[in-house]
Design a protein around this motif. Structure first.
Motif, PDB file in Angstrom:
ATOM      1  N   TYR A  11      -7.735  35.218   9.437  1.00  0.00           N
ATOM      2  CA  TYR A  11      -8.428  36.450  10.427  1.00  0.00           C
ATOM      3  C   TYR A  11      -9.123  36.033  11.464  1.00  0.00           C
ATOM      4  O   TYR A  11      -9.413  35.318  11.797  1.00  0.00           O
ATOM      5  N   PRO A  12      -9.321  37.115  12.850  1.00  0.00           N
ATOM      6  CA  PRO A  12     -10.028  36.106  13.755  1.00  0.00           C
ATOM      7  C   PRO A  12     -11.462  36.184  13.839  1.00  0.00           C
ATOM      8  O   PRO A  12     -12.663  35.545  14.129  1.00  0.00           O
ATOM      9  N   GLN A  16      -9.746  32.158   5.857  1.00  0.00           N
ATOM     10  CA  GLN A  16      -8.585  31.656   6.015  1.00  0.00           C
ATOM     11  C   GLN A  16      -8.393  32.873   4.177  1.00  0.00           C
ATOM     12  O   GLN A  16      -8.234  32.501   3.726  1.00  0.00           O
ATOM     13  N   ALA A  17      -7.073  33.962   4.592  1.00  0.00           N
ATOM     14  CA  ALA A  17      -6.843  35.245   3.428  1.00  0.00           C
ATOM     15  C   ALA A  17      -5.332  34.026   3.215  1.00  0.00           C
ATOM     16  O   ALA A  17      -5.218  34.557   1.363  1.00  0.00           O
ATOM     17  N   THR A  55      -0.409  33.372  10.953  1.00  0.00           N
ATOM     18  CA  THR A  55      -0.694  32.474  11.729  1.00  0.00           C
ATOM     19  C   THR A  55      -0.350  30.837  11.993  1.00  0.00           C
ATOM     20  O   THR A  55      -0.591  30.084  12.689  1.00  0.00           O
ATOM     21  N   ASP A  56       0.315  30.910  10.946  1.00  0.00           N
ATOM     22  CA  ASP A  56       1.291  29.728  10.485  1.00  0.00           C
ATOM     23  C   ASP A  56       2.120  29.165   9.925  1.00  0.00           C
ATOM     24  O   ASP A  56       2.155  30.562   9.055  1.00  0.00           O
TER      25      ASP A  56
END
Length: 250
Positions: A11-12, A16-17, A55-56
């Motif tokens: 998240y911004p 790291q979820a 994000t990845d």
């Protein structure tokens, strides 16, 4: 088929979820996702329909790279994925059938959507969806006159009216009493088996996860720590998923 290939989500704010998730979910599976609050369960299912962007890594659904979808293609993609929330998300001041019919709005000409002029075919499909979840007799009752369990069944019928291939459910029975929760879970399982719809449920009630799901995915701090048959979940698995708090999750 849903494929998570080294998927991460940050998240911004830097949290790291999800951390390097690798999963393959076949069409027609009934999957329960368990873990403590904040473990990443909701984030996991919400990446599937792009409510949250990864994000990845790579996330594909039926061979389509979800992150490459934009505009009309993304909207059409989401039509194949139903989403059910703990809070039902109904328009409580209108009738049950009108709530179900809202699932058809994206496919209507603007004037029909504006006037609520639904084609006869859509109305019949809405009634069929209500029949599938056992509340056809409530079709013309206002949604705010229903019990919590009945409202969740309306939400499920609304999703079925989309003709989805996948249903994502984020704590769908968390606010229901035990008897009603089992009735709603019965609906999920019947729909899964009769219609071959993939069902992924984020759920706190481990007993219901083990009773209804074919497969259980345990998440702890954004990582998959268990992925296997519900029949093989034991105390050691629960201790791994929940740590010292696993009894609270059962």
């Amino acid at each position: 088929m849903i494929v998570f290939d080294h998927v991460s989500k940050t998240y911004p704010n830097g949290y790291q979820a999800l951390k390097d998730i690798n999963l393959t979910i076949e069409q027609g599976e009934f999957v329960a996702i368990i873990g403590l609050s904040g473990a990443g369960k909701s984030t996991l299912i919400r990446t599937i329909n792009r409510m949250h962007d990864i994000t990845d890594g790579t996330l594909t659904v039926d061979g389509v790279n979800v992150m490459e979808l934009k505009g009309a293609r993304l909207r059409q993609f989401r039509r194949n994925i139903g989403m059910i929330f703990q809070s039902f998300n109904l328009v409580t001041r209108t009738t049950v059938i009108k709530n179900v019919l809202t699932s058809r709005v994206p496919e209507l000409p603007f004037w029909r959507a504006l006037l609520g002029a639904y084609p006869k075919k859509d109305k019949l499909e809405a009634l069929e969806a209500l029949d599938k979840v056992g509340i056809l007799d409530k079709a013309f009752v206002r949604a705010d006159q229903l019990s919590g369990g009945q409202q969740q069944r309306v939400a499920l019928a609304r999703t079925l009216a989309q003709n989805p291939k996948i249903i994502l459910a984020d704590e769908p029975v968390a606010s229901l009493d035990p008897v009603t929760a089992k009735q709603v879970m019965d609906d999920f399982r019947r729909i899964n088996r009769e219609m071959n719809i993939s069902v992924l449920i984020n759920i706190h009630h481990v007993d219901l996860a083990l009773q209804y799901a074919d497969r259980v995915i345990g998440i702890k701090a954004g990582e998959v720590v268990y992925d296997g048959p519900a029949s093989e979940v034991n105390e050691a698995v629960l201790a791994e998923v929940y740590g010292g708090q696993f009894e609270a999750g059962v």
